[in-house]
Design a protein around this motif. Sequence first.
Motif, PDB file in Angstrom:
ATOM      1  N   MET A  61       0.833  -1.203   0.000  1.00  0.00           N
ATOM      2  CA  MET A  61       0.000   0.000   0.000  1.00  0.00           C
ATOM      3  C   MET A  61       0.871   1.258   0.000  1.00  0.00           C
ATOM      4  O   MET A  61       1.852   1.317   0.740  1.00  0.00           O
ATOM      5  CB  MET A  61      -0.870   0.000   1.264  1.00  0.00           C
ATOM      6  CG  MET A  61      -2.041   0.922   1.168  1.00  0.00           C
ATOM      7  SD  MET A  61      -3.197   0.637   2.548  1.00  0.00           S
ATOM      8  CE  MET A  61      -2.180   0.951   3.959  1.00  0.00           C
ATOM      9  N   LYS A  62       0.493   2.216  -0.862  1.00  0.00           N
ATOM     10  CA  LYS A  62       1.205   3.503  -0.875  1.00  0.00           C
ATOM     11  C   LYS A  62       1.025   4.190   0.481  1.00  0.00           C
ATOM     12  O   LYS A  62      -0.002   4.010   1.136  1.00  0.00           O
ATOM     13  CB  LYS A  62       0.608   4.415  -1.952  1.00  0.00           C
ATOM     14  CG  LYS A  62       0.793   3.870  -3.355  1.00  0.00           C
ATOM     15  CD  LYS A  62       1.951   4.564  -4.022  1.00  0.00           C
ATOM     16  CE  LYS A  62       2.026   4.146  -5.487  1.00  0.00           C
ATOM     17  NZ  LYS A  62       3.377   4.220  -6.011  1.00  0.00           N
ATOM     18  N   LEU A  63       1.992   5.008   0.859  1.00  0.00           N
ATOM     19  CA  LEU A  63       1.825   5.828   2.057  1.00  0.00           C
ATOM     20  C   LEU A  63       0.820   6.932   1.740  1.00  0.00           C
ATOM     21  O   LEU A  63       0.720   7.379   0.580  1.00  0.00           O
ATOM     22  CB  LEU A  63       3.173   6.431   2.467  1.00  0.00           C
ATOM     23  CG  LEU A  63       4.268   5.421   2.838  1.00  0.00           C
ATOM     24  CD1 LEU A  63       5.594   6.151   3.130  1.00  0.00           C
ATOM     25  CD2 LEU A  63       3.852   4.588   4.048  1.00  0.00           C
ATOM     26  N   SER A  64       0.121   7.391   2.762  1.00  0.00           N
ATOM     27  CA  SER A  64      -0.833   8.485   2.533  1.00  0.00           C
ATOM     28  C   SER A  64      -0.050   9.791   2.372  1.00  0.00           C
ATOM     29  O   SER A  64       1.134   9.886   2.751  1.00  0.00           O
ATOM     30  CB  SER A  64      -1.786   8.604   3.724  1.00  0.00           C
ATOM     31  OG  SER A  64      -1.054   9.058   4.857  1.00  0.00           O
ATOM     32  N   ASP A  65      -0.726  10.817   1.839  1.00  0.00           N
ATOM     33  CA  ASP A  65      -0.071  12.131   1.695  1.00  0.00           C
ATOM     34  C   ASP A  65       0.428  12.628   3.045  1.00  0.00           C
ATOM     35  O   ASP A  65       1.503  13.214   3.150  1.00  0.00           O
ATOM     36  CB  ASP A  65      -1.052  13.161   1.107  1.00  0.00           C
ATOM     37  CG  ASP A  65      -1.346  12.840  -0.363  1.00  0.00           C
ATOM     38  OD1 ASP A  65      -0.625  12.005  -0.945  1.00  0.00           O
ATOM     39  OD2 ASP A  65      -2.321  13.419  -0.904  1.00  0.00           O
ATOM     40  N   VAL A  94       7.657   2.223  -0.208  1.00  0.00           N
ATOM     41  CA  VAL A  94       8.940   2.868  -0.533  1.00  0.00           C
ATOM     42  C   VAL A  94       8.779   3.808  -1.731  1.00  0.00           C
ATOM     43  O   VAL A  94       9.353   4.900  -1.769  1.00  0.00           O
ATOM     44  CB  VAL A  94      10.027   1.791  -0.821  1.00  0.00           C
ATOM     45  CG1 VAL A  94      11.261   2.398  -1.465  1.00  0.00           C
ATOM     46  CG2 VAL A  94      10.404   1.065   0.462  1.00  0.00           C
ATOM     47  N   SER A  95       7.955   3.388  -2.700  1.00  0.00           N
ATOM     48  CA  SER A  95       7.804   4.203  -3.913  1.00  0.00           C
ATOM     49  C   SER A  95       7.202   5.575  -3.585  1.00  0.00           C
ATOM     50  O   SER A  95       7.417   6.548  -4.312  1.00  0.00           O
ATOM     51  CB  SER A  95       6.972   3.476  -4.980  1.00  0.00           C
ATOM     52  OG  SER A  95       5.624   3.416  -4.570  1.00  0.00           O
ATOM     53  N   GLU A 113      11.023   4.137  -9.799  1.00  0.00           N
ATOM     54  CA  GLU A 113      12.228   3.436 -10.292  1.00  0.00           C
ATOM     55  C   GLU A 113      13.097   3.172  -9.070  1.00  0.00           C
ATOM     56  O   GLU A 113      13.780   4.067  -8.564  1.00  0.00           O
ATOM     57  CB  GLU A 113      12.976   4.311 -11.310  1.00  0.00           C
ATOM     58  CG  GLU A 113      12.117   4.787 -12.481  1.00  0.00           C
ATOM     59  CD  GLU A 113      11.686   3.636 -13.399  1.00  0.00           C
ATOM     60  OE1 GLU A 113      12.489   2.702 -13.591  1.00  0.00           O
ATOM     61  OE2 GLU A 113      10.541   3.684 -13.906  1.00  0.00           O
ATOM     62  N   ILE A 114      13.065   1.923  -8.578  1.00  0.00           N
ATOM     63  CA  ILE A 114      13.650   1.650  -7.251  1.00  0.00           C
ATOM     64  C   ILE A 114      14.823   0.673  -7.338  1.00  0.00           C
ATOM     65  O   ILE A 114      14.719  -0.402  -7.939  1.00  0.00           O
ATOM     66  CB  ILE A 114      12.589   1.077  -6.293  1.00  0.00           C
ATOM     67  CG1 ILE A 114      11.327   1.957  -6.282  1.00  0.00           C
ATOM     68  CG2 ILE A 114      13.154   0.945  -4.880  1.00  0.00           C
ATOM     69  CD1 ILE A 114      10.208   1.426  -5.395  1.00  0.00           C
ATOM     70  N   TYR A 157      16.594   1.499   0.262  1.00  0.00           N
ATOM     71  CA  TYR A 157      16.172   1.631  -1.135  1.00  0.00           C
ATOM     72  C   TYR A 157      16.405   3.065  -1.576  1.00  0.00           C
ATOM     73  O   TYR A 157      16.444   3.985  -0.749  1.00  0.00           O
ATOM     74  CB  TYR A 157      14.694   1.261  -1.289  1.00  0.00           C
ATOM     75  CG  TYR A 157      14.406  -0.199  -1.021  1.00  0.00           C
ATOM     76  CD1 TYR A 157      14.558  -1.160  -2.023  1.00  0.00           C
ATOM     77  CD2 TYR A 157      13.989  -0.622   0.235  1.00  0.00           C
ATOM     78  CE1 TYR A 157      14.284  -2.505  -1.774  1.00  0.00           C
ATOM     79  CE2 TYR A 157      13.731  -1.964   0.497  1.00  0.00           C
ATOM     80  CZ  TYR A 157      13.880  -2.896  -0.520  1.00  0.00           C
ATOM     81  OH  TYR A 157      13.624  -4.228  -0.270  1.00  0.00           O
ATOM     82  N   GLN A 158      16.507   3.246  -2.879  1.00  0.00           N
ATOM     83  CA  GLN A 158      16.802   4.580  -3.421  1.00  0.00           C
ATOM     84  C   GLN A 158      16.331   4.659  -4.871  1.00  0.00           C
ATOM     85  O   GLN A 158      16.078   3.626  -5.498  1.00  0.00           O
ATOM     86  CB  GLN A 158      18.303   4.798  -3.378  1.00  0.00           C
ATOM     87  CG  GLN A 158      19.045   3.761  -4.220  1.00  0.00           C
ATOM     88  CD  GLN A 158      20.526   4.014  -4.239  1.00  0.00           C
ATOM     89  OE1 GLN A 158      21.259   3.544  -3.367  1.00  0.00           O
ATOM     90  NE2 GLN A 158      20.971   4.762  -5.241  1.00  0.00           N
TER      91      GLN A 158
END
Length: 292
Positions: free
Chosen positions: A1-5, A102-103, A109-110, A239-240
């Motif tokens: 799941m994406k992080l929230s804003d 992380v994205s 692009e990770i 990650y980067q």
Amino acid sequence: MKLSDDQVRRYWDDGCLLAEGVLSDADTQPLIDELCEWIDKRAASLHADGKLSQLHEDAPFETRYGRLVQQTSEMGRGMDIMHMRGAAMFQFLHNAALLDAVSSLVGDEITCNPIQHVRAKPPAGDADNSWSHGVPWHQDAAVMMPEAEGSNVVTCWIPLGDSTSENGCVQVLPGVAGGGYIRHQKEGGTMIVPDLQPDVEPVFAECRRGDVLFISRYTPHASVQNRSDRCRWSLDLRYQPTGEHTGRTAHPDFVVQSASNPGNVMDDVEEWRRLWIDAFENPSGAAMHREE
Ligand SMILES: O=C(O)CCC(=O)C(=O)O
């Protein structure tokens, strides 16, 4: 799941973010199983060599390692990601739920940065080493080459069980990452020069299995002594954005996610193993702590 804003904003404001429930038990169980299997084999081998008398085969994951390392510090030798090179660990480095989060911080692009560890912090009484007593204040930028100064390397600190102030959790200094790199010294382990330690109240980042603590490369953090009777188990992965300097050219990085070129993703565990073996057998590049 994406992080929230809101989570993303807090990460950039504070330089760290504790995101709860990013991972399910099913995500981390194969890692725990792989670690248990490794510990079992290592213990059997040390037992056969007469270096361990008690195998503690019935002890659970949380306590067995501490009971074994108490008998010989050789128990932990080789117990890290780059030496074990386990298939479950390699798969976890690509974990979709983790990479989704992380994205939100590094983009789509990770690259998996090679500075990565699995850590068992045994009860302070079980191990005759300074590690169980904690880690001094440092920024992760200090374990990278200065060339990575501009790289957006995000540390993902991942507990494999409860991590509390009693069993040696991480502490962070929120809100100071914007000040950039702080000089470190070698004495006492790579640590911020004590006179330069920011005057900010430390926060205990207590967390549990499933949570992920995201830490920026400029956020001072430390960890405390394990005063409990159980091991504190964790991973710290980094990650980067692909294409940025990793700060560790001696060790292999690889693409774990690419929206623009999915074919660049390295998904072959044998290739990963070969890269690490080659890095150890034919050293080149730098793997330095900055300490300046
Ligand atoms: O796991 C710990 O206790 C410390 C980890 C740490 O300092 C790091 O990941 O940079």
